[in-house]
Write an enzyme that holds these catalytic residues in place. Structure first.
Site, short mmCIF file in Angstrom:
data_model
loop_
_atom_site.label_atom_id
_atom_site.label_comp_id
_atom_site.label_asym_id
_atom_site.label_seq_id
_atom_site.Cartn_x
_atom_site.Cartn_y
_atom_site.Cartn_z
N GLY A 71 35.87 -15.08 95.91
CA GLY A 71 35.70 -14.03 94.92
C GLY A 71 36.79 -13.00 95.08
O GLY A 71 37.43 -12.92 96.13
N MET A 72 37.01 -12.23 94.04
CA MET A 72 37.95 -11.12 94.10
C MET A 72 37.30 -9.93 93.43
O MET A 72 36.89 -10.01 92.27
CB MET A 72 39.28 -11.49 93.41
CG MET A 72 40.31 -10.37 93.46
SD MET A 72 40.77 -9.94 95.16
CE MET A 72 41.19 -8.20 94.94
N GLU A 73 37.26 -8.82 94.16
CA GLU A 73 36.44 -7.66 93.81
C GLU A 73 37.04 -6.78 92.73
O GLU A 73 36.90 -5.55 92.78
CB GLU A 73 36.20 -6.82 95.07
CG GLU A 73 37.45 -6.24 95.72
CD GLU A 73 38.13 -7.13 96.75
OE1 GLU A 73 38.92 -6.60 97.54
OE2 GLU A 73 37.86 -8.34 96.76
N HIS A 96 29.00 -9.78 98.58
CA HIS A 96 30.23 -9.32 99.23
C HIS A 96 31.13 -8.60 98.23
O HIS A 96 31.61 -7.49 98.49
CB HIS A 96 30.96 -10.53 99.83
CG HIS A 96 32.19 -10.18 100.59
ND1 HIS A 96 32.20 -9.98 101.96
CD2 HIS A 96 33.48 -9.99 100.19
CE1 HIS A 96 33.42 -9.68 102.36
NE2 HIS A 96 34.23 -9.69 101.30
N GLU A 97 31.36 -9.23 97.07
CA GLU A 97 32.26 -8.62 96.10
C GLU A 97 31.67 -7.33 95.53
O GLU A 97 32.39 -6.36 95.26
CB GLU A 97 32.60 -9.60 94.98
CG GLU A 97 33.15 -10.94 95.44
CD GLU A 97 34.29 -10.84 96.44
OE1 GLU A 97 35.03 -9.83 96.42
OE2 GLU A 97 34.45 -11.76 97.27
N TYR A 133 37.25 -9.86 108.71
CA TYR A 133 35.87 -9.93 108.24
C TYR A 133 34.88 -9.95 109.40
O TYR A 133 33.92 -9.17 109.43
CB TYR A 133 35.66 -11.21 107.43
CG TYR A 133 36.49 -11.36 106.18
CD1 TYR A 133 35.90 -11.28 104.91
CD2 TYR A 133 37.85 -11.65 106.24
CE1 TYR A 133 36.64 -11.46 103.76
CE2 TYR A 133 38.60 -11.83 105.09
CZ TYR A 133 38.00 -11.74 103.86
OH TYR A 133 38.75 -11.92 102.72
N ARG A 170 40.20 -23.60 96.04
CA ARG A 170 39.85 -22.43 96.85
C ARG A 170 40.46 -22.54 98.24
O ARG A 170 40.20 -23.50 98.98
CB ARG A 170 38.33 -22.30 96.94
CG ARG A 170 37.88 -21.06 97.69
CD ARG A 170 36.37 -20.97 97.69
NE ARG A 170 35.92 -19.87 98.53
CZ ARG A 170 34.65 -19.64 98.84
NH1 ARG A 170 33.70 -20.43 98.35
NH2 ARG A 170 34.32 -18.63 99.63
#
Length: 622
Positions: free
Chosen positions: A291-293, A317-318, A401, A574
């Protein structure tokens, strides 16, 4: 004196609520100097970007005009931007008067400095175009999409890729508001990481449609993102919804159905969500990350669509990045853990709020094991790459992380959750829409939480966690009862027991990862066949399970999986799932390298440039 004058002006604007959303502060301390930008923001900096761009699928370029608002210290004669292979046509002030400019020597990673003579200009207009192959952009043919009917474009800006399609100061410590008008071929939809002022678009000449977007909050420029394709939208709740190709829209809405509860849980923990909507965009399989926030529009991989919501921790998370990363941002990439470590910790708290302590314990236990593994793989506790604050891009594995979140969890367990939550909520408020450094965070922690308590200071080992390698002695390891059951079955199998005794009914992704990750790396072909026959690993529809299984099979040169491995690597783009497989193939030398080369040649057209670069470095590196 010019640096001090600009710093004073920025601090003054930051203190004014009316102006805080217009001009965010910068940091001028030595540790806040960004080695990955050509910009000199203490002299002159970009405060707002307005884009008027046309998307050309035939040429695979984005071109038009970027208008930049500039804040310069008194007497400053020029501003320096970051560009990477942009074709610059002209640079003028807001009245159309030509300004002098020069593109400097290109660095392969950082691109080139674009130095512009200001001549008193407070706005500069740059007419330009990106080039085919721009590092931030992936252009997909219709055949590379789910629907097979229309082309697709998406961007990935983090960490310093946006300079390949936007001429600005591409540094996380130089926050900028922005707006954009994006023109695309009729029949396609443009989406961006901002408020959509014209969600349906407006017809314009040439059979095209224009979409307008506004981001009123100052953001680090890597968060400017774009996607164009055959996109449809469906609401999940009053603040959230999903964009995707039509063929996966219903599955995505079902998978992410808990997002409104996640927003409520996040706000209850650490304060208001300050971005308006939280929409999600499910991208084609070539998207290189989980994912990208991107604000207002999180980008997500379709590998999350497993039908059981077992991987919605990525969504949590995002979403958590809306506080840690988007609201309070690492000033430089040497402190990336301030984004990712905080967010991994916050994600875990959201998952606990929704699904209970044991679900959160599963993630915490896996993270701890991953931290230990990454430190070991990096060379042990003395390896410099295991520091949280280190050289940008030099961190080992996922330690930003995993070690980062374990550090924060250790503080929580040491001072108590109630006290820690009060502190963390205050931290996000105090530093909202501002950059941060490791030194700045520790100073804030000492001022607002430790408050001179020398015994607590010694117990927490703050500097040891942040500035020294390895895992400190006070690290908290949360253990999962669910994973303990997996470990028991794993131990029985490793002792020679049958694979048929492994009971996987109702398992989620994380249990599978624990099982496969705990198998000894050396297995006989007969034992691998037994596992595959009993558990259906090769035929799994879960991309996480397949990646872990293929990694084990590659380590043993297990030829029967090669056709499925090739299908997987040409379908999934990915990074987290594919780069370990190429790395494993390379390690197998004369057996693995021909397979890796053949598959990569076939898969490369469907990979994002980020993934292409990562795999190329693996296969061509020493």
């Amino acid at each position: 004196m010019r640096n001090l004058a600009l710093a004073a002006l920025l601090l003054a604007t930051a203190a004014s609520p009316a102006l805080a959303q217009k001009v965010a502060p910068i940091l001028t301390t030595p540790e806040a100097k960004d080695a990955w930008t050509h910009a000199r923001p203490a002299e002159a900096r970009v405060t707002h970007v307005d884009l008027a761009l046309d998307v050309d699928f035939a040429k695979q370029t984005i071109g038009g005009v970027a208008t930049l608002d500039v804040l310069a210290a008194k007497g400053t004669k020029e501003i320096v931007l970051d560009v990477l292979d942009l074709d610059i046509q002209s640079v003028t002030n807001e009245k159309g008067v030509q300004l002098g400019w020069v593109v400097g020597t290109k660095d392969p990673e950082l691109g080139s400095p674009l130095t512009i003579a200001l001549d008193g200009a407070k706005k500069i207009r740059i007419a330009y175009s990106s080039r085919p192959g721009a590092r931030a952009l992936q252009w997909l043919t219709p055949e590379q999409t789910l629907g097979k009917a229309r082309p697709f474009l998406f961007s990935q800006g983090q960490a310093i890729n946006n300079r390949s399609w936007i001429p600005t100061q591409d540094s996380p410590g130089i926050r900028q508001t922005w707006s954009a008008t994006i023109t695309v071929p009729d029949g396609l939809v443009a989406a961006m990481s901002a408020r959509a002022d014209t969600p349906e678009g407006t017809p314009v000449a040439g059979g095209k449609r224009a979409f307008r977007f506004t981001m009123a909050n100052p953001v680090p420029p890597y968060l400017i993102a774009i996607a164009v394709g055959d996109l449809k939208f469906k609401a999940i709740g009053p603040r959230s919804g999903v964009w995707s190709e039509p063929g996966m829209l219903d599955a995505a809405v079902a998978e992410f159905g808990d997002v409104e509860k996640m927003i409520d849980a996040a706000q209850a923990l650490y304060g208001p969500y300050r971005w308006g909507r939280y929409d999600m965009l499910v991208l084609p399989p070539s998207f290189p990350f989980g994912g990208m926030e991107n604000p207002n529009l999180t980008f997500l991989t379709p590998t999350l669509l497993t039908g059981d919501r077992s991987n919605t921790d990525v969504v949590a998370h995002e979403l958590a990045h809306s506080w840690s990363g988007n609201l309070v941002t690492n000033a430089t990439w040497a402190d990336g853990w301030l984004n990712e470590g905080f967010t991994t910790y916050f994600e875990n708290r959201i998952m606990e709020s929704l699904y209970g302590k044991e679900r959160a314990a599963i993630y915490s236990d896996l993270d701890y094991a991953g931290m230990v593994r990454d430190v070991k793989n990096a060379g042990g506790d003395a390896a410099k790459s295991t520091r949280l604050h280190g050289d940008p891009g030099d961190g080992a594995g996922q330690l930003d992380y995993l070690k980062g979140s374990t550090f924060l969890r250790t503080i929580e367990f040491t001072v108590g959750r109630a006290k820690w939550d009060v502190y963390l909520k205050g931290y996000f408020d105090r530093h909202a829409f501002q950059p941060q450094t490791s030194a700045g965070f520790l100073a804030d922690l000492r001022k607002h939480l430790i408050r001179g308590d020398k015994a607590l200071e010694a117990k927490l080992q703050l500097d040891r966690w942040v500035f020294e390698p390895g895992i400190p002695s006070n690290a908290v390891h949360v253990k999962s009862a669910t994973l303990a059951q997996v470990d028991a079955m794993l131990a029985a199998f490793n002792a020679g027991g049958p694979a048929s005794a492994i009971r996987t009914e109702g398992w989620q992704t994380q249990q599978w990862q624990r099982l496969i990750g705990g198998l000894p790396r050396q297995q006989s072909a007969a034992r691998l066949k037994e596992l595959d026959d009993a558990l259906g690993l090769t035929k799994s529809t879960n991309a996480y399970i397949q990646s872990a299984w293929f990694d084990l099979a590659i380590a043993n040169r297990y030829d029967p999986v090669t056709p499925a491995l090739e299908e997987y690597l040409t379908r999934v783009g990915r990074n987290l799932l594919v780069t370990p497989l190429y790395r494993g193939l390379k390690a197998q030398g004369e057996w693995g390298m021909p397979i890796a080369r053949r598959i990569f040649d076939k898969a490369k057209p469907g990979y994002h440039p980020v993934t292409v670069g990562a795999v190329t470095r693996i296969l061509d590196g020493g």
